[in-house]
Design an enzyme around this catalytic site. Sequence first.
Site, mmCIF file in Angstrom:
data_model
loop_
_atom_site.group_PDB
_atom_site.id
_atom_site.type_symbol
_atom_site.label_atom_id
_atom_site.label_comp_id
_atom_site.label_asym_id
_atom_site.label_seq_id
_atom_site.Cartn_x
_atom_site.Cartn_y
_atom_site.Cartn_z
ATOM 1 N N ASN A 209 -6.555 -3.183 -4.456
ATOM 2 C CA ASN A 209 -5.811 -1.905 -3.477
ATOM 3 C C ASN A 209 -6.386 -0.647 -4.416
ATOM 4 O O ASN A 209 -6.142 -0.994 -5.522
ATOM 5 C CB ASN A 209 -5.198 -2.365 -2.946
ATOM 6 C CG ASN A 209 -4.202 -2.367 -3.471
ATOM 7 O OD1 ASN A 209 -3.819 -1.559 -4.610
ATOM 8 N ND2 ASN A 209 -3.510 -3.976 -3.928
ATOM 9 N N ASP A 278 -1.767 -10.003 -0.927
ATOM 10 C CA ASP A 278 -0.543 -11.089 0.043
ATOM 11 C C ASP A 278 -1.666 -12.477 -0.016
ATOM 12 O O ASP A 278 -0.813 -13.182 -0.020
ATOM 13 C CB ASP A 278 -0.971 -10.586 1.455
ATOM 14 C CG ASP A 278 -0.048 -9.041 1.407
ATOM 15 O OD1 ASP A 278 1.347 -9.445 1.381
ATOM 16 O OD2 ASP A 278 0.032 -8.932 2.732
ATOM 17 N N LYS A 288 -20.608 -15.975 -12.326
ATOM 18 C CA LYS A 288 -20.840 -15.654 -11.427
ATOM 19 C C LYS A 288 -21.774 -15.597 -10.452
ATOM 20 O O LYS A 288 -22.004 -16.603 -10.317
ATOM 21 C CB LYS A 288 -21.703 -14.106 -12.548
ATOM 22 C CG LYS A 288 -22.076 -13.306 -11.667
ATOM 23 C CD LYS A 288 -22.586 -12.503 -12.270
ATOM 24 C CE LYS A 288 -23.064 -10.794 -11.589
ATOM 25 N NZ LYS A 288 -23.986 -10.483 -11.960
ATOM 26 N N PRO A 305 2.533 -15.666 -3.569
ATOM 27 C CA PRO A 305 4.184 -15.466 -3.727
ATOM 28 C C PRO A 305 5.084 -14.412 -3.086
ATOM 29 O O PRO A 305 4.116 -13.120 -3.886
ATOM 30 C CB PRO A 305 4.627 -16.494 -4.588
ATOM 31 C CG PRO A 305 3.417 -16.356 -5.786
ATOM 32 C CD PRO A 305 1.835 -16.101 -4.863
ATOM 33 N N ASP A 306 5.482 -14.631 -2.747
ATOM 34 C CA ASP A 306 5.954 -13.027 -2.201
ATOM 35 C C ASP A 306 7.279 -12.753 -3.424
ATOM 36 O O ASP A 306 8.423 -12.885 -3.559
ATOM 37 C CB ASP A 306 6.988 -13.434 -0.696
ATOM 38 C CG ASP A 306 7.460 -11.702 -0.176
ATOM 39 O OD1 ASP A 306 7.882 -11.109 -1.831
ATOM 40 O OD2 ASP A 306 7.429 -11.202 0.356
ATOM 41 N N LYS A 341 12.727 -9.752 3.728
ATOM 42 C CA LYS A 341 12.953 -10.280 2.328
ATOM 43 C C LYS A 341 14.714 -9.473 1.702
ATOM 44 O O LYS A 341 14.837 -9.740 0.485
ATOM 45 C CB LYS A 341 12.806 -8.454 1.467
ATOM 46 C CG LYS A 341 10.698 -9.308 1.684
ATOM 47 C CD LYS A 341 9.583 -7.382 0.853
ATOM 48 C CE LYS A 341 8.469 -7.126 1.906
ATOM 49 N NZ LYS A 341 7.170 -8.492 1.141
HETATM 50 O O1 PMT Z 1 0.496 3.432 -7.004
HETATM 51 P P1 PMT Z 1 -0.072 4.650 -6.749
HETATM 52 O O2 PMT Z 1 -1.324 5.045 -6.412
HETATM 53 O O3 PMT Z 1 1.378 5.505 -6.627
HETATM 54 O O4 PMT Z 1 0.819 4.518 -4.778
HETATM 55 C C1 PMT Z 1 1.672 4.252 -4.481
HETATM 56 C C2 PMT Z 1 2.283 2.832 -3.469
HETATM 57 C C3 PMT Z 1 1.593 3.236 -1.845
HETATM 58 C C4 PMT Z 1 1.359 1.759 -3.821
HETATM 59 C C5 PMT Z 1 3.782 2.363 -3.393
HETATM 60 O O5 PMT Z 1 3.858 3.433 -2.906
HETATM 61 C C6 PMT Z 1 4.594 1.460 -2.390
HETATM 62 O O6 PMT Z 1 4.109 1.272 -1.025
HETATM 63 N N1 PMT Z 1 4.028 0.640 -2.703
HETATM 64 C C7 PMT Z 1 4.132 -1.161 -1.671
HETATM 65 C C8 PMT Z 1 3.095 -1.170 -1.280
HETATM 66 C C9 PMT Z 1 2.927 -2.615 -0.287
HETATM 67 O O7 PMT Z 1 2.721 -1.995 1.144
HETATM 68 O O8 PMT Z 1 3.873 -3.616 -0.440
HETATM 69 P P2 PMT Z 1 3.919 -4.430 1.064
HETATM 70 O O9 PMT Z 1 4.263 -4.099 2.377
HETATM 71 O O10 PMT Z 1 2.848 -5.615 0.832
HETATM 72 O O11 PMT Z 1 5.326 -5.329 0.419
HETATM 73 C C10 PMT Z 1 6.335 -4.296 0.373
HETATM 74 C C11 PMT Z 1 7.246 -5.286 -0.553
HETATM 75 O O12 PMT Z 1 6.738 -6.540 -1.952
HETATM 76 C C12 PMT Z 1 6.605 -4.092 -2.352
HETATM 77 O O13 PMT Z 1 7.730 -3.727 -2.560
HETATM 78 C C13 PMT Z 1 5.513 -5.425 -3.426
HETATM 79 O O14 PMT Z 1 6.059 -4.771 -4.430
HETATM 80 C C14 PMT Z 1 6.505 -6.579 -2.321
HETATM 81 N N2 PMT Z 1 5.897 -7.857 -2.644
HETATM 82 C C15 PMT Z 1 4.344 -7.853 -1.717
HETATM 83 C C16 PMT Z 1 3.860 -8.752 -1.767
HETATM 84 C C17 PMT Z 1 3.969 -10.302 -2.793
HETATM 85 N N3 PMT Z 1 3.585 -11.029 -2.519
HETATM 86 N N4 PMT Z 1 5.116 -9.476 -3.388
HETATM 87 C C18 PMT Z 1 5.654 -8.607 -3.450
HETATM 88 O O15 PMT Z 1 6.442 -8.566 -4.525
#
Ligand code: PMT
Length: 396
Positions: A209, A278, A288, A305-306, A341
Amino acid sequence: MELQGKRIVLGVTGGIAAYKAAELVRLLGKRGADVQVAMTEGATHFVTATTFQALSGQPVYLDQWDARMPNAMAHIDLSRSADLILVAPASADFLARIANGMADDLLATMVLARDCPLLVAPAMNRQMWENPATQRNVAQLLVDGVQLIGPDSGEQACGEVGAGRMVEPEEIVEEVIAFFTPKLLADRKVLMTAGPTFEAIDPVRGITNLSSGRMGYAVARAARQAGAEVTLVSGPVGLQAPQGVTRINVRSALDMQAAVMAHAATSDIFIGVAAVADYRVANAAEHKLKKDTGGIPPIELVENPDILAEVAALKDGPFCVGFAAESRNLEEYAQSKRRKKNIPLIAGNLIQEGFGGDDNRLVLFDDTGVHPLTPAPKSVLARQLVEHIANMIGRA
Ligand code: PMT
């Protein structure tokens, strides 16, 4: 303007890195510092006083017998009015002189007469740095309470490679900011994630991403400047680790999970800034994928995993902070992620404002309610987030 109102005496000694001190004056001024330059005679062989005068907007002091001060005591007056003396570059000779309390030129006299802290950024040939005499002097300076910035390792002006390069001006400025930052997270271990993950489809292709890592790296820097010991588990980004931060490079969500779980139990605070995929590819190809083998290759996805939820579920685990990037319904989605979470604090941002770029708009959600922060550079927001965390854990 992190250094607004701070008066810094910048000492410049003789060495090729003296040319970088000109940029340092400019960068310190940009952050709001009032910079007064004092040069050794050796430094004038590399850069002229006129350069520093033009950049600092102040007369430059060179000579112990300078009579411009009404009392003819430049060494006293300049150091008394300073919040900090910073010597960059600091030559081997200069370190030797101040380690021995010598006062044989204006800058050394000022250092000896100071009643403010002293930071030095050494710069010299690697053999001079490694010489036991220099190491003895440095050890003495550390005992005397002098703070060292670097030196870095790498290619040197003389063509040799090793330790002794002056830390780059941008990083010296960050160290100066760190010096003035209240130590709200002193003695705390902060574990963090930043950047994207990369989920391989084959050896050269993958799912990722647009996270640049900027937000996470800014939080890592702010936490370290607030006195924390910071471990940053980083997905693939093109950023340098902030000074003093331990970086662990990972690629996939599974790598990130392994690195985080290896450190989570011994950390006080966990901050998940990474945009973790995710899903990963269950049937990633060893070789390849070829276009001409017939049909579109099927890509099977399985859930990753989360990591954040896993850390939050640890018994006696760290204080957990999440991030949520949403394209709409920020409050509703961020709050629902916080509850799901089971974490005390989540920072929400809109994807069009958060991903990439130097600026962002953050809204913090915790048990006490909604705390919108004014849109600002990520470095500023990162400091505000650190303050909020320190408040929540009762440290501010
Ligand atoms: O890196 P930049 O370009 O500066 O951009 C910053 C950002 C937009 C990436 C940052 O500010 C941000 O928002 N990061 C979280 C992105 C996100 O949408 O995460 P999520 O909604 O998929 O997950 C929520 C939380 O769970 C996050 O803290 C993520 O790190 C955590 N997570 C999610 C999925 C997963 N499998 N494991 C996790 O730990």
